[in-house]
Design a protein around this motif. Structure first.
Motif, PDB file in Angstrom:
ATOM      1  N   SER A 156       0.822  -1.213   0.000  1.00 49.33           N
ATOM      2  CA  SER A 156       0.000   0.000   0.000  1.00 49.33           C
ATOM      3  C   SER A 156       0.855   1.263   0.000  1.00 49.33           C
ATOM      4  O   SER A 156       0.404   2.324  -0.434  1.00 49.33           O
ATOM      5  CB  SER A 156      -0.944   0.008   1.201  1.00 49.33           C
ATOM      6  OG  SER A 156      -0.225   0.163   2.417  1.00 49.33           O
ATOM      7  N   VAL A 164      -4.857   2.042  -3.970  1.00 49.60           N
ATOM      8  CA  VAL A 164      -5.000   1.213  -2.775  1.00 49.60           C
ATOM      9  C   VAL A 164      -6.469   0.904  -2.522  1.00 49.60           C
ATOM     10  O   VAL A 164      -6.851  -0.239  -2.231  1.00 49.60           O
ATOM     11  CB  VAL A 164      -4.375   1.905  -1.550  1.00 49.60           C
ATOM     12  CG1 VAL A 164      -4.730   1.170  -0.261  1.00 49.60           C
ATOM     13  CG2 VAL A 164      -2.860   1.982  -1.701  1.00 49.60           C
ATOM     14  N   GLN A 169      -7.331  -2.691  -0.925  1.00 51.66           N
ATOM     15  CA  GLN A 169      -8.220  -2.778   0.227  1.00 51.66           C
ATOM     16  C   GLN A 169      -9.271  -3.872   0.083  1.00 51.66           C
ATOM     17  O   GLN A 169      -9.543  -4.584   1.066  1.00 51.66           O
ATOM     18  CB  GLN A 169      -8.903  -1.432   0.485  1.00 51.66           C
ATOM     19  CG  GLN A 169      -9.912  -1.512   1.621  1.00 51.66           C
ATOM     20  CD  GLN A 169     -10.154  -0.184   2.283  1.00 51.66           C
ATOM     21  OE1 GLN A 169      -9.213   0.531   2.598  1.00 51.66           O
ATOM     22  NE2 GLN A 169     -11.411   0.151   2.495  1.00 51.66           N
ATOM     23  N   SER A 198       0.000   3.589   6.018  1.00 56.43           N
ATOM     24  CA  SER A 198      -0.065   4.789   5.193  1.00 56.43           C
ATOM     25  C   SER A 198       0.832   5.875   5.768  1.00 56.43           C
ATOM     26  O   SER A 198       1.065   5.949   6.961  1.00 56.43           O
ATOM     27  CB  SER A 198      -1.509   5.303   5.138  1.00 56.43           C
ATOM     28  OG  SER A 198      -2.391   4.262   4.802  1.00 56.43           O
TER      29      SER A 198
END
Length: 245
Positions: A156, A164, A169, A198
Motif C-alpha cells: 500500500s 489502494v 483494500q 499509510s
C-alpha cells in the motif's frame, strides 16, 4: 575462470535427463544472489543467461530450483537496478506468479521489496494481477494467505490512495473475513496494520476511505459473522491512539 565454472553448472545440463543434475542446479540457484552481489551490477551480462536458464528452461517438475530463485528475486533486482530488472527479470517474475504454490510463496515473501526496484508502470501492471496472486492451489493453505496478507501493508505504500482503495483494500477485506470465519481472531490486526502503513500525510484520507468500505461490506451485512468482523475491526483500530471514535 571461476565465473565460467559457476555458469557451466547450468549450461552443461543433460537435456535428455536433467533430473540427474537436480542437486547441482539447486545449489547453483541457491548461490546465485551471492554471486551477483559479489560481482556487482557491471557483471550481470555474464550471469544473465545462467539465470534465465535456471528460471525458464528447466523441466516444470524441478520446482525446487524455481522456488529458490523466487525467494531471492528481490535481492538480485536490488543489485542490478531497475533498468536491468525490467529488462531481464519481469518475465521470470510473471512466470513465478502463475507457478505452483511453493514457488509463489517464495515470491510473495518479498514482493514489496522487488517492486521497489521497478518503475511505477510495472507496479501498475501488477495491480491487474492481484487476483491471480491471491489464488492458491490448496484453499486450505493458510500459510499462503498469511504470507500474502503480510505484504499488503507494505504494498500500500507503493501506490496512490485511489489505487489502494480500488485494488488492495478489497483483498484486505476479503482476507479479514476469511480468517475471521476460520476463528483466527488475532488476524484482524492485519486491518489495523494496513491502516497504519499509510504515510502521515495520506492517513486521514485513506482512513476515511477504508472506514467507508468497511461499513459498506461489514456493518450493514445480513451475515452475523460480517457484523462481528466490523466490531472487531473497530476494536483493533481504537487500540491505536491516533484513531478517534
Amino acid at each position: 575462470a571461476l565465473i565460467d565454472c559457476y555458469t557451466s553448472m547450468a549450461s552443461n545440463v543433460d537435456e535428455n535427463n536433467p533430473r540427474q543434475d537436480d542437486d547441482i542446479l539447486t545449489h547453483c540457484a541457491y548461490a546465485f544472489p551471492g554471486v551477483v552481489y559479489t560481482l556487482g551490477k557491471d557483471s550481470w551480462s555474464l550471469l544473465r543467461n545462467t539465470y534465465l536458464t535456471l528460471a525458464e528452461n528447466l523441466p516444470h517438475s524441478m520446482s525446487n530450483v524455481r522456488q529458490t530463485l523466487a525467494c531471492s528475486l528481490h535481492e538480485i533486482a536490488h543489485v542490478i537496478g531497475p533498468e536491468q530488472t525490467e529488462q531481464d527479470l519481469i518475465h521470470p517474475f510473471n512466470n513465478f506468479i502463475y507457478d505452483i504454490d511453493s514457488v509463489k510463496i517464495g515470491l510473495l515473501k518479498n514482493l514489496s521489496k522487488f517492486l521497489q526496484n521497478v518503475s511505477p508502470r510495472y507496479r501498475q501492471e501488477l495491480l491487474q494481477q492481484m487476483k491471480e496472486i491471491q489464488k492458491c492451489e490448496d484453499r486450505k493453505n493458510w500459510r499462503y494467505r498469511q504470507t500474502f496478507a503480510s505484504q499488503l501493508p507494505h504494498l500500500s505504500e507503493l501506490y496512490t490512495t485511489k489505487e489502494v482503495y480500488d485494488h488492495i483494500q478489497p483483498i484486505v477485506m476479503n482476507l479479514t473475513v476469511i480468517r475471521w470465519l476460520k476463528s483466527d481472531k488475532p488476524a484482524l490486526r492485519l486491518y489495523r496494520n494496513f491502516c497504519k502503513s499509510s504515510s502521515i500525510s495520506q492517513r486521514p484520507n485513506i482512513m476515511r476511505l477504508r472506514v467507508r468500505l468497511s461499513r459498506k461490506k461489514f456493518a450493514t451485512s445480513n451475515k452475523c459473522t460480517y457484523r462481528q468482523s466490523y466490531v472487531l475491526i473497530c476494536v483493533e483500530l481504537l487500540q491505536d491512539e491516533q484513531y478517534e471514535i
